[in-house]
Design an enzyme around this catalytic site. Structure first.
Site, PDB file in Angstrom:
ATOM      1  N   ASP A 196      49.445 -59.523  91.920  1.00 18.79           N
ATOM      2  CA  ASP A 196      49.496 -58.317  92.665  1.00 18.79           C
ATOM      3  C   ASP A 196      49.788 -58.947  94.487  1.00 18.79           C
ATOM      4  OD1 ASP A 196      48.351 -55.708  91.738  1.00 18.79           O
ATOM      5  OD2 ASP A 196      46.628 -56.466  91.432  1.00 18.79           O
ATOM      6  N   GLN A 250      41.663 -54.870  88.747  1.00 20.57           N
ATOM      7  CA  GLN A 250      41.996 -53.592  89.334  1.00 20.57           C
ATOM      8  C   GLN A 250      40.925 -53.257  90.058  1.00 20.57           C
ATOM      9  OE1 GLN A 250      44.469 -51.803  87.940  1.00 20.57           O
ATOM     10  NE2 GLN A 250      43.841 -50.037  89.231  1.00 20.57           N
ATOM     11  N   LYS A 297      49.012 -49.553  82.240  1.00 18.47           N
ATOM     12  CA  LYS A 297      49.779 -51.119  82.379  1.00 18.47           C
ATOM     13  C   LYS A 297      49.714 -52.067  81.020  1.00 18.47           C
ATOM     14  CE  LYS A 297      48.299 -51.208  87.380  1.00 18.47           C
ATOM     15  NZ  LYS A 297      47.007 -51.646  88.337  1.00 18.47           N
TER      16      LYS A 297
HETATM   17  N1  GUN Z   1      44.519 -50.107  92.308  1.00 18.79           N
HETATM   18  C1  GUN Z   1      45.404 -49.145  92.753  1.00 18.79           C
HETATM   19  N2  GUN Z   1      46.641 -49.705  92.997  1.00 18.79           N
HETATM   20  C2  GUN Z   1      46.391 -50.885  92.586  1.00 18.79           C
HETATM   21  C3  GUN Z   1      47.280 -52.087  92.360  1.00 18.79           C
HETATM   22  O1  GUN Z   1      48.536 -52.136  92.706  1.00 18.79           O
HETATM   23  N3  GUN Z   1      46.802 -53.478  92.081  1.00 18.79           N
HETATM   24  C4  GUN Z   1      45.284 -53.350  91.760  1.00 18.79           C
HETATM   25  N4  GUN Z   1      44.773 -54.661  91.486  1.00 18.79           N
HETATM   26  N5  GUN Z   1      44.402 -52.361  91.736  1.00 18.79           N
HETATM   27  C5  GUN Z   1      45.038 -51.051  92.374  1.00 18.79           C
END
Ligand code: GUN
Length: 281
Positions: free
Chosen positions: A120, A97, A53
């Site tokens: 998200d 996350q 990311k």
């Molecule tokens: N963990 C796995 N996929 C995601 C996601 O799309 N967002 C977040 N914040 N954590 C994750």
């Protein structure tokens, strides 16, 4: 493999080029799009995801700040950090996350994020808006799947979409997006009896269980569109949730890696830019 490979990497490259232009436009207006990512603990998979990311943000001209907190961080400390970011006008998007260490209450943590900065789309307000088909931040993985389907001209209205998995990150928001797109939607889970009987009815089959070989060729209708959301590490190799023999039966299939995964990151950039543009007014 007879199925057409749905190339998430290629679509991502196209989307990221657009994101770079959008970021440039914002910068020209004196706004530096800025994503803050909170990573608690040292889960190796989460570290890898956060790293990709960060790189994607850098390549797109989006500022990213990663806040790494120790695995034993207290709930109050994490919430205070989020409140700080909520109040920081230079931050447009906040991502915590997941999964969080067991002692933390993820629901409370997500609810602490300002819904306007919820990149998200996991906040109940954004999920509620999605359920009502109102404009909202949309979770990146299902949003990326919608873009991928559109890029391959897959017709959604009137189709039967079967989703295996009902997680908050993929299955549930995927179902809502498909309902909003006029599909007939069936959502299955681990307790669904005769899963194959249902998955064989799918025009579009989305598999998001986090288990290798959840769906094999016998469970897929000839020519169906199969979206494999899984990323499972097994004996040093990456596997999806869909067995290899599905490639000979499906009409379209997302590879693992290189299908849904890169789309998720591309959508994160695009969601961050949406929020930055919105906060600009
Ligand atoms: N963990 C796995 N996929 C995601 C996601 O799309 N967002 C977040 N914040 N954590 C994750």
């Amino acid at each position: 493999m007879s199925a057409i490979k749905m190339d998430g990497k290629a679509v991502t490259a196209k989307m990221n080029a657009l994101s770079r232009e959008r970021a440039q436009r914002l910068r020209a207006q004196g706004i530096e799009p800025h994503l803050a990512v909170i990573l608690v603990g040292d889960d190796p998979a989460s570290q890898t995801y956060v790293g990709s990311k960060e790189r994607a943000c850098m390549n797109a001209g989006i500022r990213s700040t990663v806040i790494r907190l120790p695995g034993d961080t207290a709930q109050e400390t994490l919430i205070e950090k989020i409140q700080e970011l909520n109040a920081d006008k230079s931050v447009h998007g906040i991502l915590v996350q997941l999964p969080l260490p067991m002692h933390l209450n993820a629901d409370q943590v997500i609810e602490a994020i300002d819904p306007m900065k919820d990149v998200d789309g996991f906040h109940p307000i954004n999920m509620g808006k999605l359920a009502l088909d109102l404009p909202a931040s949309v979770p990146c993985t299902p949003a990326g799947i919608m873009v991928l389907l559109s890029e391959y001209d897959i017709e959604i209205p009137g189709s039967h979409v079967v989703i295996v998995g009902r997680s908050r990150i993929v299955g549930r928001p995927m179902a809502l997006l498909m309902i909003n797109a006029h599909a007939t939607v069936t959502v299955c889970n681990t307790r669904t009896p005769n899963l194959g009987e249902i998955t064989r009815q799918a025009d579009i089959l989305v598999v998001a269980t986090g288990h290798r070989n959840t769906v094999d060729a016998s469970m897929v209708r000839e020519g169906a569109v199969v979206i494999d959301v899984g990323i499972n590490r097994f004996e040093g190799k990456l596997y999806g949730d869909v067995a290899a023999d599905v490639a000979d039966k499906a009409g379209w299939l997302t590879p693992v890696p290189g299908g849904v995964g890169p789309m998720t990151v591309a959508m994160l950039l695009s969601n961050t830019l949406d929020l930055a543009e919105m906060q600009r007014g």
